[in-house]
Motif scaffolding. Structure first.
Motif, PDB file in Angstrom:
ATOM      1  N   GLY A   1     -17.618  41.369  67.685  1.00 59.86           N
ATOM      2  CA  GLY A   1     -17.919  40.382  66.652  1.00 59.86           C
ATOM      3  C   GLY A   1     -17.162  39.080  66.829  1.00 59.86           C
TER       4      GLY A   1
ATOM      5  N   GLN B   1      -8.564  47.025  66.223  1.00 56.12           N
ATOM      6  CA  GLN B   1      -9.919  47.325  66.684  1.00 56.12           C
ATOM      7  C   GLN B   1      -9.938  48.353  67.815  1.00 56.12           C
ATOM      8  OE1 GLN B   1     -10.915  43.031  67.334  1.00 56.12           O
ATOM      9  NE2 GLN B   1     -12.718  43.494  66.091  1.00 56.12           N
TER      10      GLN B   1
ATOM     11  N   ARG C   1     -13.535  49.731  68.161  1.00 54.35           N
ATOM     12  CA  ARG C   1     -14.367  49.814  66.953  1.00 54.35           C
ATOM     13  C   ARG C   1     -15.254  48.565  66.904  1.00 54.35           C
ATOM     14  NH1 ARG C   1     -10.697  51.444  61.920  1.00 54.35           N
ATOM     15  NH2 ARG C   1     -10.011  49.285  62.154  1.00 54.35           N
ATOM     16  N   HIS C   2     -16.509  48.758  67.215  1.00 55.04           N
ATOM     17  CA  HIS C   2     -17.427  47.633  67.315  1.00 55.04           C
ATOM     18  C   HIS C   2     -17.827  47.109  65.937  1.00 55.04           C
ATOM     19  CE1 HIS C   2     -20.063  51.088  66.672  1.00 55.04           C
ATOM     20  NE2 HIS C   2     -20.934  50.231  66.164  1.00 55.04           N
ATOM     21  N   SER C   3     -18.343  45.918  65.918  1.00 57.74           N
ATOM     22  CA  SER C   3     -18.829  45.316  64.683  1.00 57.74           C
ATOM     23  C   SER C   3     -20.316  45.604  64.505  1.00 57.74           C
ATOM     24  CB  SER C   3     -18.599  43.792  64.733  1.00 57.74           C
ATOM     25  OG  SER C   3     -19.245  43.167  63.644  1.00 57.74           O
ATOM     26  N   ILE C   4     -20.736  45.787  63.281  1.00 57.19           N
ATOM     27  CA  ILE C   4     -22.170  45.960  63.030  1.00 57.19           C
ATOM     28  C   ILE C   4     -22.861  44.591  62.991  1.00 57.19           C
ATOM     29  CG2 ILE C   4     -21.886  48.140  61.817  1.00 57.19           C
ATOM     30  CD1 ILE C   4     -22.262  46.624  59.180  1.00 57.19           C
ATOM     31  N   TYR C   5     -22.061  43.530  63.151  1.00 56.13           N
ATOM     32  CA  TYR C   5     -22.610  42.172  63.220  1.00 56.13           C
ATOM     33  C   TYR C   5     -22.135  41.515  64.524  1.00 56.13           C
ATOM     34  CZ  TYR C   5     -22.989  43.245  58.267  1.00 56.13           C
ATOM     35  OH  TYR C   5     -23.257  43.864  57.074  1.00 56.13           O
ATOM     36  N   PRO C   6     -22.625  42.007  65.661  1.00 54.47           N
ATOM     37  CA  PRO C   6     -22.146  41.493  66.947  1.00 54.47           C
ATOM     38  C   PRO C   6     -22.581  40.047  67.176  1.00 54.47           C
ATOM     39  CG  PRO C   6     -24.005  42.948  67.278  1.00 54.47           C
ATOM     40  CD  PRO C   6     -23.652  43.048  65.822  1.00 54.47           C
TER      41      PRO C   6
ATOM     42  N   VAL D   1     -19.637  42.317  71.125  1.00 49.98           N
ATOM     43  CA  VAL D   1     -19.836  43.550  70.354  1.00 49.98           C
ATOM     44  C   VAL D   1     -18.732  43.733  69.320  1.00 49.98           C
ATOM     45  CG1 VAL D   1     -19.850  46.075  70.558  1.00 49.98           C
ATOM     46  CG2 VAL D   1     -21.183  44.693  72.149  1.00 49.98           C
TER      47      VAL D   1
END
Length: 535
Positions: free
Chosen positions: A478, A489, A133-138, A476
């Protein structure tokens, strides 16, 4: 003897009869017309003799019943795996590594980008599919190798381990050029190379950092009767500064609980000198250690090897079996106030080692469960900060490294993908000395095809490319540091409509909960059972 002419007889003896007719006809025509007809007569005579041998021999029913043509069965059996691998398998079906995985390693080893287009070929809704599960704030991708310091807690000479290293593969199991290329690749790339239990050979001494694995036969440090020789062990540790860590092999994933046999015909002078055994004599590795017995004995042996080696970080490798037995080792550590610097967890999925099919398929705990068991047990016993954990098994990509770290590892080791970087084609003939790529063969006519300089660079390039991809994944997610990776994650699909996070699949025990009795009852039951076997 009378023959009944029937369709069955024609099928059984037709090929042999045709060979006999061809031999006769070719011979006559070569006499009467031209010697060129010998091109028909000679092979026909040869096949006729083969048919006679087949018909008279008593050992193989198919050959006896179907002379000449019955041999096609063995031809089909021999070629079937190759035909299937190259012409029938899809890009994602092959085992233990798919065509897509192998191709990715080959490309990265040659310096390619290892990218794909037009979407994944995996079924994202099939049970077992995993994702992060990637972060929208990499964050920006980190640069270079991450390091895990091993040995600091015990006061040993610390070693900074890379996140991906060469796993245990012995000289003898692998060819000399293959070992040389792996070690030189490790030197260039700045990562470690595990010797396997076959001792430290001259091929291991190309400048790469070594993890010396001590197996049950104590190769390289054994007495004449196969026991542990402390003086020889200490001497070798003093002779070379390439040895950075000592690993005691309790068991391996391919054959947990079993030893090995090295046939006498394979014990050349070179292998005999390396392993400390007589030339030409069959050598048996027991399934157990003679230098110690039980959890307390293991802990004492770890301390002893650390002292004999000049205070090098020392630990052990195992494929997890009974959970209570592993917990007993933790109890023995606490009672003695003595701890290994690291534990390497191997998975039952197996590796390069040959083993009976029953063990390959059914013995031991798979790496996902074995690794999470060791990590959670160490947390529950309050020892996780003292002991580093390595994961050894099927690490091929940056995602594999990331998921192992999420399951509790501090670093990873890889064997078979490093072999792919050397040119292995997954022929699965490692134990037969018939490896077509020269990686596991000791036949000099084959190993001469393995160019050490080229393969060393490929090993280095593959490891660096994989770490670079891991660094991208880390950003990615974060994170700035690999220590920030969390099990929540990573997700595994359970069914088409259900998925579970890693922290749900393997719930972590509260810190020290085994000690204060607050761990779940199934863990406490094993912890109490471990108390009875920890001495």
């Amino acid at each position: 003897m009378s023959f009944i002419v029937s369709r069955s007889a024609i099928f059984r003896f037709g090929m042999w009869a045709a060979c006999l007719v061809g031999a006769l006809a070719g011979g006559l025509l070569s006499i009467l017309i031209s010697w060129w007809w010998l091109w028909l007569a000679i092979p026909a005579v040869g096949l006729s003799v083969v048919g006679l041998v087949d018909y008279l021999q008593p050992h193989h029913s198919i050959r006896r019943i179907y002379p000449v043509v019955g041999r096609l069965r063995w031809t089909a059996e021999a070629t079937r795996p190759k035909v299937r691998q190259y012409f029938m398998e899809s890009d994602t079906d092959g085992t233990p590594f798919s065509t897509e995985q192998r191709a990715d390693v080959y490309i990265r080893a040659k310096g390619g980008a290892g990218t794909a287009s037009f979407g994944t070929q995996l079924d994202a809704y099939a049970p077992g599919y995993e994702w992060f599960r990637h972060s929208i704030y990499p964050k920006p991708a980190a640069q270079g190798q991450h390091r895990v310091r091993i040995g600091e807690a015990s006061g040993a000479v610390p070693y900074d381990m890379a996140l991906m290293n060469v796993s245990a593969m012995s000289f003898g199991s692998l060819s000399g050029p293959a070992i040389t290329a792996l070690n030189e690749g490790a030197r260039r790339g700045g990562f470690a190379h595990d010797t396997g239990e076959g001792a430290v050979s001259p091929y291991h001494l190309q400048g790469g950092d070594l993890v010396w694995e001590i197996g049950t036969a104590y190769f390289g440090c054994r007495t004449a009767d196969g026991g542990f020789n402390p003086d020889r062990f200490a001497e070798l540790c003093r002779q070379t500064d390439a040895i950075k860590l000592i690993s005691i092999k309790l068991s391996q994933g391919a054959k947990p609980g079993l030893g090995g046999v090295l046939p006498g015909e394979k014990v050349t002078q070179e292998i005999a000198d390396t392993r400390g055994v007589p030339v030409g004599q069959t050598v048996v590795s027991p399934g157990y250690h003679s230098a110690f017995d039980g959890p307390k004995g293991l802990v004492d042996f770890v301390v002893r090897l650390r002292e004999l080696s000049g205070n090098l970080p020392t630990g052990f490798k195992l494929c997890v079996g009974e959970r209570a037995q592993f917990l007993a080792v933790l109890r023995a550590m606490i009672a003695a106030d003595a701890y290994p610097d690291f534990i390497i967890v191997d998975g039952s999925e197996g590796g390069t080692g040959a083993a009976p099919l029953e063990f390959e398929d059914h013995a031991g705990t798979p790496l996902d469960d074995g690794l999470t068991t060791v990590h959670r047990a160490l947390v529950g016993a309050g020892l996780r900060d003292r002991i580093k954990v390595g994961a050894s098994g099927k690490v091929a990509s940056g995602f594999d490294i990331a998921r192992r770290l999420a399951q509790g590892a501090d670093y990873t080791n890889s064997a078979r993908t490093m072999m792919f970087a050397l040119g292995c084609i997954q022929a699965r003939e490692c134990h037969t000395n018939k490896c077509p790529s020269g990686v596991t063969s000791n036949n000099p006519m084959v190993t001469r095809g393995l160019d050490v300089e080229d393969k060393a660079q490929r090993v280095c390039a593959y490891q660096h490319s994989t770490i670079a991809n891991f660094n991208t994944i880390l950003g990615v997610l974060g994170h700035d540091s690999c220590r920030q990776i969390r099990p929540d994650q990573f997700v595994r699909r359970i069914s088409q409509t259900e998925e579970l996070r890693y922290d749900q699949l393997w719930p972590e025990l509260p810190e020290g909960s085994l000690l204060d009795g607050s761990a779940p009852e199934d863990w406490m039951r094993d912890w109490r059972a471990a108390g009875k076997i920890s001495t």
